[in-house]
Design an enzyme around this catalytic site. Structure first.
Site, PDB file in Angstrom:
ATOM      1  N   LYS A 131      -7.805   1.266  11.870  1.00  0.00           N
ATOM      2  CA  LYS A 131      -7.059   2.283  11.123  1.00  0.00           C
ATOM      3  C   LYS A 131      -7.598   2.377   9.695  1.00  0.00           C
ATOM      4  O   LYS A 131      -7.527   1.414   8.931  1.00  0.00           O
ATOM      5  CB  LYS A 131      -5.568   1.925  11.043  1.00  0.00           C
ATOM      6  CG  LYS A 131      -4.767   3.078  10.437  1.00  0.00           C
ATOM      7  CD  LYS A 131      -3.363   2.683  10.047  1.00  0.00           C
ATOM      8  CE  LYS A 131      -3.231   2.287   8.605  1.00  0.00           C
ATOM      9  NZ  LYS A 131      -3.506   3.361   7.636  1.00  0.00           N
ATOM     10  N   GLU A 179      -8.388 -10.134   3.578  1.00  0.00           N
ATOM     11  CA  GLU A 179      -9.160  -9.968   2.342  1.00  0.00           C
ATOM     12  C   GLU A 179      -8.250  -9.176   1.407  1.00  0.00           C
ATOM     13  O   GLU A 179      -8.032  -7.987   1.615  1.00  0.00           O
ATOM     14  CB  GLU A 179     -10.467  -9.236   2.658  1.00  0.00           C
ATOM     15  CG  GLU A 179     -11.542  -9.478   1.622  1.00  0.00           C
ATOM     16  CD  GLU A 179     -11.438  -8.525   0.462  1.00  0.00           C
ATOM     17  OE1 GLU A 179     -10.788  -8.909  -0.552  1.00  0.00           O
ATOM     18  OE2 GLU A 179     -11.977  -7.429   0.547  1.00  0.00           O
ATOM     19  N   CYS A 203     -11.547  -4.807  -5.318  1.00  0.00           N
ATOM     20  CA  CYS A 203     -10.764  -6.056  -5.266  1.00  0.00           C
ATOM     21  C   CYS A 203     -11.439  -7.171  -6.049  1.00  0.00           C
ATOM     22  O   CYS A 203     -10.770  -8.024  -6.620  1.00  0.00           O
ATOM     23  CB  CYS A 203     -10.536  -6.475  -3.822  1.00  0.00           C
ATOM     24  SG  CYS A 203     -12.041  -6.478  -2.848  1.00  0.00           S
ATOM     25  N   GLU A 244      -3.163  -7.282 -10.561  1.00  0.00           N
ATOM     26  CA  GLU A 244      -4.289  -6.425 -10.189  1.00  0.00           C
ATOM     27  C   GLU A 244      -3.923  -4.969 -10.490  1.00  0.00           C
ATOM     28  O   GLU A 244      -2.965  -4.434  -9.920  1.00  0.00           O
ATOM     29  CB  GLU A 244      -4.581  -6.594  -8.692  1.00  0.00           C
ATOM     30  CG  GLU A 244      -5.799  -5.830  -8.241  1.00  0.00           C
ATOM     31  CD  GLU A 244      -6.098  -6.003  -6.766  1.00  0.00           C
ATOM     32  OE1 GLU A 244      -5.150  -5.955  -5.954  1.00  0.00           O
ATOM     33  OE2 GLU A 244      -7.275  -6.173  -6.419  1.00  0.00           O
TER      34      GLU A 244
HETATM   35  P1  NDP Z   1      -2.103  -1.382   1.102  1.00  0.00           P
HETATM   36  O1  NDP Z   1      -2.270  -2.837   1.255  1.00  0.00           O
HETATM   37  O2  NDP Z   1      -0.757  -0.804   1.223  1.00  0.00           O
HETATM   38  O3  NDP Z   1      -3.040  -0.621   2.148  1.00  0.00           O
HETATM   39  C1  NDP Z   1      -4.148  -1.176   2.826  1.00  0.00           C
HETATM   40  C2  NDP Z   1      -4.158  -0.712   4.286  1.00  0.00           C
HETATM   41  O4  NDP Z   1      -3.018  -1.263   4.979  1.00  0.00           O
HETATM   42  C3  NDP Z   1      -4.026   0.787   4.455  1.00  0.00           C
HETATM   43  O5  NDP Z   1      -4.748   1.201   5.589  1.00  0.00           O
HETATM   44  C4  NDP Z   1      -2.539   0.947   4.658  1.00  0.00           C
HETATM   45  O6  NDP Z   1      -2.203   2.163   5.269  1.00  0.00           O
HETATM   46  C5  NDP Z   1      -2.232  -0.227   5.539  1.00  0.00           C
HETATM   47  N1  NDP Z   1      -0.828  -0.667   5.529  1.00  0.00           N
HETATM   48  C6  NDP Z   1       0.145  -0.377   4.636  1.00  0.00           C
HETATM   49  N2  NDP Z   1       1.291  -1.005   4.974  1.00  0.00           N
HETATM   50  C7  NDP Z   1       1.042  -1.711   6.108  1.00  0.00           C
HETATM   51  C8  NDP Z   1       1.821  -2.573   6.937  1.00  0.00           C
HETATM   52  N3  NDP Z   1       3.087  -2.856   6.669  1.00  0.00           N
HETATM   53  N4  NDP Z   1       1.233  -3.134   8.018  1.00  0.00           N
HETATM   54  C9  NDP Z   1      -0.059  -2.897   8.290  1.00  0.00           C
HETATM   55  N5  NDP Z   1      -0.852  -2.086   7.538  1.00  0.00           N
HETATM   56  C10 NDP Z   1      -0.312  -1.503   6.461  1.00  0.00           C
HETATM   57  O7  NDP Z   1      -2.742  -0.937  -0.255  1.00  0.00           O
HETATM   58  P2  NDP Z   1      -2.354   0.382  -1.073  1.00  0.00           P
HETATM   59  O8  NDP Z   1      -3.209   1.450  -0.628  1.00  0.00           O
HETATM   60  O9  NDP Z   1      -0.898   0.672  -1.047  1.00  0.00           O
HETATM   61  O10 NDP Z   1      -2.706  -0.102  -2.542  1.00  0.00           O
HETATM   62  C11 NDP Z   1      -1.771  -0.848  -3.309  1.00  0.00           C
HETATM   63  C12 NDP Z   1      -2.459  -1.898  -4.116  1.00  0.00           C
HETATM   64  O11 NDP Z   1      -3.143  -2.779  -3.264  1.00  0.00           O
HETATM   65  C13 NDP Z   1      -3.536  -1.400  -5.045  1.00  0.00           C
HETATM   66  O12 NDP Z   1      -3.023  -0.961  -6.247  1.00  0.00           O
HETATM   67  C14 NDP Z   1      -4.396  -2.607  -5.183  1.00  0.00           C
HETATM   68  O13 NDP Z   1      -3.866  -3.444  -6.163  1.00  0.00           O
HETATM   69  C15 NDP Z   1      -4.299  -3.267  -3.857  1.00  0.00           C
HETATM   70  N6  NDP Z   1      -5.435  -3.004  -2.961  1.00  0.00           N
HETATM   71  C16 NDP Z   1      -6.351  -3.969  -2.785  1.00  0.00           C
HETATM   72  C17 NDP Z   1      -7.441  -3.729  -1.983  1.00  0.00           C
HETATM   73  C18 NDP Z   1      -8.481  -4.739  -1.767  1.00  0.00           C
HETATM   74  O14 NDP Z   1      -9.592  -4.385  -1.391  1.00  0.00           O
HETATM   75  N7  NDP Z   1      -8.181  -6.010  -1.927  1.00  0.00           N
HETATM   76  C19 NDP Z   1      -7.650  -2.457  -1.333  1.00  0.00           C
HETATM   77  C20 NDP Z   1      -6.585  -1.519  -1.528  1.00  0.00           C
HETATM   78  C21 NDP Z   1      -5.535  -1.804  -2.325  1.00  0.00           C
HETATM   79  P3  NDP Z   1      -1.950   3.455   4.354  1.00  0.00           P
HETATM   80  O15 NDP Z   1      -3.070   3.572   3.388  1.00  0.00           O
HETATM   81  O16 NDP Z   1      -2.017   4.530   5.318  1.00  0.00           O
HETATM   82  O17 NDP Z   1      -0.639   3.244   3.705  1.00  0.00           O
END
Ligand code: NDP
Length: 510
Positions: free
Chosen positions: A216, A290, A324, A422
């Protein structure tokens, strides 16, 4: 308080009193850029790939409509225009995808490593052939500058497939003394910051080891994953080996909770990572996480300063800071703090923020309205808590879209929110230290443990400091360098498991 730093004299450049009478006047970089002397002509990327009006879910080798019939828009964050409508997968769609992956598993796992490798090579070559189209799609859908998607995201994504194609028939050599077997059906959930690259980090090793996948992409950046699904069709990948289902967090949750998934691989926020760890804990599923980071970029007084400044810029402003492993905490040895702030101010005044499709753009659009609101909240908190914001970027922002000018804060205390959490945006917290011991203890004073950078001329200091940092990745006199051969992953709240290199293969083998 928001300030614009005034130019200071650079002690290394000599005093103006001693200047030769016929020496050319020294160019004031900030004034030159502000006055438009260095303005570039626009250099827009001209390719416009075909984008369908609507994309279904990629299940069992074909695009199918979601059972609910629901679609959601994916927009260009630089213009707020809708690019396409994308299917919203429900739990029953997830079930269809998992069943397709399960059916495809015996034949795929039963192929010889050499034959699996051939499929991966085909995917890699097709990605290279379609590189420009993929780069444009990535930039349109995610807001990152075209020069980054063109020069980093897409070439590196293809490189991951080439690298893992090479391992597919050599797994016994990669993991000596074992008889590696695939884990089974892998549920993979990726974020929006490097959409195609994160997909490659997940799918390439899984397939090389004989697993099948249900992946996904993030809600805001589905287009390159869907184009990747078309590539799977174009190269004749057996049906059901790769399934791509789009949707929001609920779709991700349905993947995690599905009882016929053997492994969950997640990249994203620490809060969602923790929820996934809880959901998976009572099951037999394997898990790699990660998660977030708050990287420390440490500059010693004996470092080559001009190189270090480039490393600071690369560390935090690359990909709008949506990284990240970003070097979002800058630790500078006290004796050179003023010089670093001055040089950083100069360099930042040259950064061009704006149209991501312009080849001269350095910093593109923020990925979504929600992420922009999060960053703006941190900017306000930084000032409320007493840090000093330096807004030195000279670009004029476009009228539409989601934008944040890169900035940095001085006067930051380790307890400040902007030094601990972050932000995931182009915001740098500058702190200082006196001794290597202090640098190490301040850098390690974080719930995260993903990445760090060390800048010094002294080899012994590099190795001593690097081995004492709680970070999965430490860059030495460089920052944000990636390679498929190199394992990537964190400690503490940055997660566990490694992606890339031989270590990454272990995560997809029994
Ligand atoms: P999320 O952790 O919410 O999203 C990452 C992925 O997980 C997306 O595909 C999201 O779907 C999906 N997801 C969301 N909720 C669930 C759940 N309960 N169970 C399984 N999968 C889920 O990150 P955000 O996009 O909301 O970003 C928020 C913060 O996270 C950022 O501000 C940043 O600080 C951090 N972040 C860190 C990343 C990294 O590489 N370490 C990458 C992205 C974000 P969907 O996008 O459709 O909601």
């Amino acid at each position: 308080m928001s300030i614009v730093s005034k130019p200071k004299s650079d002690p290394s450049s000599g005093s103006s009193n001693t200047k030769h009478p016929h020496a050319p006047a020294r160019l004031d970089l900030r004034a030159a850029i502000g006055g438009g002397i260095f303005e570039y002509a626009p250099a827009p990327e001209s390719v416009r790939p075909e984008i369908r009006d609507k994309y279904g879910l990629f299940i069992g080798g074909e695009f199918v409509d979601p059972e609910s019939g629901g679609f959601f828009p994916t927009i260009n964050p630089a213009t707020e225009d809708t690019l396409s409508m994308v299917g919203e997968a429900s739990a029953s769609d997830v079930d269809r995808a998992v069943r397709a992956a399960r059916e495809a598993l015996p034949a795929w796992a039963g192929l010889s490593g050499k034959d699996r490798g051939k499929h991966l090579y085909r995917i890699a070559r097709r990605m290279q052939e379609r590189a420009r189209e993929l780069a444009v799609l990535e930039t349109l859908d995610g807001g990152k500058p075209i020069k980054e998607s063109r020069d980093l995201d897409i070439p590196l994504a293809a490189a991951h497939f080439f690298y893992h194609a090479g391992w597919a028939d050599k797994l016994r050599f990669a993991l000596p003394g074992r008889d590696p077997k695939p884990i089974g059906v892998c549920g993979q959930i990726i974020p929006w910051n490097f959409p195609l690259l994160m997909l490659s980090w997940k799918i390439a090793p899984a397939l090389a080891c004989g697993n099948t996948v249900v992946l996904k992409p993030a809600e805001t950046t589905s287009l390159t994953a869907l184009r990747f699904a078309q590539i799977c069709q174009e190269v004749g990948l057996p049906r059901g080996v790769v399934n791509i289902i789009t949707g929001a967090g609920e779709t991700g949750r349905a993947i995690v909770e599905h009882t016929d998934i053997d492994k969950v691989a997640f990249t994203g926020s620490t809060s969602v990572g923790k929820a996934i760890a809880k959901a998976v804990a009572p099951t037999q599923k394997k898990l790699t996480l990660e998660l977030g980071g708050k990287g420390a970029n440490i500059i010693f007084e004996d470092a080559s300063l001009d190189q270090a400044i480039e490393g600071i810029i690369e560390g935090i402003y690359f990909n709008q800071g949506h990284v990240c492993c970003a070097g979002s905490r800058l630790f500078v040895q006290e004796s050179i703090l003023d010089r670093v702030v001055d040089k950083l101010t100069d360099r930042m005044s040259t950064l061009r923020v704006g149209d991501p499709m312009d080849k001269n753009t350095d910093v593109g659009a923020i990925n979504s309205k929600e992420q922009l609101a999060t960053i703006e909240q941190y900017l306000a908190t930084g000032e409320d808590e007493g840090a000093m914001r330096h807004d030195v970027c000279q670009s004029t922002l476009p009228g539409k879209g989601f934008w944040c000018k890169p900035c940095f804060y001085t006067g930051v205390q380790p307890s400040h929110t902007i030094a601990r959490e972050e932000i995931f945006g182009p915001v740098l917290a500058v702190l200082s230290f006196r001794t290597p011991e202090e640098a190490i203890s301040r850098a390690n004073n974080s719930p995260y443990g993903l990445a760090a950078g060390v800048w010094t001329d002294k080899g012994s200091k590099i190795f001593d400091v690097a081995k004492r940092l709680d970070a999965g990745i430490v860059w030495l006199n460089s920052y944000n360098k990636f390679d498929p051969t190199s394992p990537f992953g964190g400690y503490k709240e940055s997660g566990f498991g490694r992606e890339g290199g031989r270590h990454g293969l272990m995560a997809y083998c029994k």
